[in-house]
Design an enzyme around this catalytic site. Structure first.
Site, PDB file in Angstrom:
ATOM      1  CG  ASP A   1     -13.389  -8.680  11.454  1.00  0.00           C
ATOM      2  OD1 ASP A   1     -13.478  -9.005  10.243  1.00  0.00           O
ATOM      3  OD2 ASP A   1     -13.955  -9.308  12.369  1.00  0.00           O
TER       4      ASP A   1
ATOM      5  NE  ARG B   1      -4.655  -1.923   9.219  1.00  0.00           N
ATOM      6  CZ  ARG B   1      -4.954  -1.568   7.978  1.00  0.00           C
ATOM      7  NH1 ARG B   1      -4.910  -0.283   7.631  1.00  0.00           N
ATOM      8  NH2 ARG B   1      -5.322  -2.453   7.076  1.00  0.00           N
TER       9      ARG B   1
ATOM     10  CD  GLU C   1      -3.248  -0.009   0.250  1.00  0.00           C
ATOM     11  OE1 GLU C   1      -2.924   1.058  -0.328  1.00  0.00           O
ATOM     12  OE2 GLU C   1      -4.371  -0.529   0.134  1.00  0.00           O
TER      13      GLU C   1
ATOM     14  CG  ASP D   1      -7.492  -0.360  -2.200  1.00  0.00           C
ATOM     15  OD1 ASP D   1      -7.085   0.490  -1.382  1.00  0.00           O
ATOM     16  OD2 ASP D   1      -7.396  -1.574  -2.000  1.00  0.00           O
TER      17      ASP D   1
ATOM     18  CG  ASN E   1      -6.816   1.735   5.100  1.00  0.00           C
ATOM     19  OD1 ASN E   1      -5.977   0.828   5.115  1.00  0.00           O
ATOM     20  ND2 ASN E   1      -7.718   1.847   4.143  1.00  0.00           N
TER      21      ASN E   1
ATOM     22  CG  ASN F   1      -8.519   2.648   0.524  1.00  0.00           C
ATOM     23  OD1 ASN F   1      -7.340   2.980   0.381  1.00  0.00           O
ATOM     24  ND2 ASN F   1      -8.883   1.425   0.883  1.00  0.00           N
TER      25      ASN F   1
END
Length: 292
Positions: A120, A100, A13, A203, A102, A151
């Site tokens: 999750d 967290r 990423e 994404d 991203n 994202n």
């Protein structure tokens, strides 16, 4: 298209190009690694970290700013195998268990934008939020809330439009905002691209010099280029099933580096997790260093 030799990531990423160093950076999130590749020689190495590193941007004066598990960090990458990490900020309400940071990047003025997610994804918890961080004001209150998988953060060449996606299978949306470049405040949120009918989910993203928005279609094995009006005008197939984020770089900003995620599917065994370079025939926009 060229494959970066000797590199495989579980969740690759956040690629970014450092013009000052002539080098690419990206991360492998679950491996807790930051990768660097010299743009001239192709030599690559990595640094380990105590926490997962989800997104990075180059800092003025060297090093990286990063969104990690517990907050925003400054990373110094030296001769040692492990990065030196200094925590800069944590959201006022904290991140919460199972959360967290991203996706993230700097705006055209050098302020760092990064969002959070519940790790999750199967739980489909819309608790992700988008924050701005700069040294003078610290970390902001959340500007966008109720995100499933934040994202696709990117900025138009003039910095006056901000883009944001939600890549969760239940969302598959990209939004555009008007962006106040003086105050760093987004407003007038509207749907820019509805990808619910696409094979791939939206994404990570990048913007080219024409002002077009390039989005990785995760699970679809391709990239889409949207015009500033939100119309698809190009589709670029890539060999990996789960491209995760793209970034323009190279000496002339005419190279697109694309990271990917291991899918676990037999047909993706050769290319899943690879990093590739391609020449799309357009140039990108230089990223602004954090704090510049």
């Amino acid at each position: 298209m060229e494959r970066v030799s000797g590199v495989s990531c579980t969740v690759g990423e956040s690629p970014t190009w450092s013009a000052a160093e002539g080098a690419w950076y990206w991360v492998d999130i679950p491996a807790r690694r930051v990768w660097r590749m010299d743009g001239s020689t192709g030599a690559a190495r990595y640094w380990d970290n105590a926490e997962m590193v989800a997104c990075v941007a180059a800092k003025a004066g060297g090093g990286l700013i990063a969104g990690m598990e517990s907050g925003i960090f400054s990373l110094s990458l030296g001769a040692e195998q492990t990065a030196a990490a200094l925590k800069l900020a944590t959201p006022a309400a904290g991140l919460g268990e199972g959360m967290r940071f991203n996706d993230g990047r700097c705006d055209r003025q050098g302020r760092f934008w990064a969002g959070t997610m519940f790790m999750d994804m199967s739980a489909a918890r819309a608790v992700g939020q988008l924050y701005r961080y700069d040294a003078a004001r610290g970390i902001s209150a959340p500007f966008v809330s109720e995100l499933l998988t934040q994202n696709g953060t990117a900025f138009s060449p003039d910095g006056r439009t901000m883009y944001l996606s939600d890549s969760h299978p239940q969302r598959r949306m990209v939004w555009a905002f008007d962006y106040d470049i003086a105050d760093g405040v987004p407003s007038n949120r509207r749907v820019f691209a509805d990808m619910t009918k696409e094979a791939g989910r939206p994404d990570g993203a990048a913007v080219d010099a024409d002002g077009c928005y390039w989005i990785c279609a995760n699970d679809g094995g391709y990239l889409l280029r949207y015009t500033p009006e939100g119309k698809v005008d190009r589709r670029v197939e890539v060999p990996m099933l789960k491209p995760s984020m793209c970034a323009f770089g190279g000496k002339d900003l005419d190279t697109l580096l694309v990271t990917s995620i291991v899918s676990g599917k037999p047909e993706d065994a050769e290319w899943g997790g690879s990093v590739v370079l391609l020449r799309p025939g357009v140039k990108g926009v230089a990223e602004t260093l954090f704090g510049a």
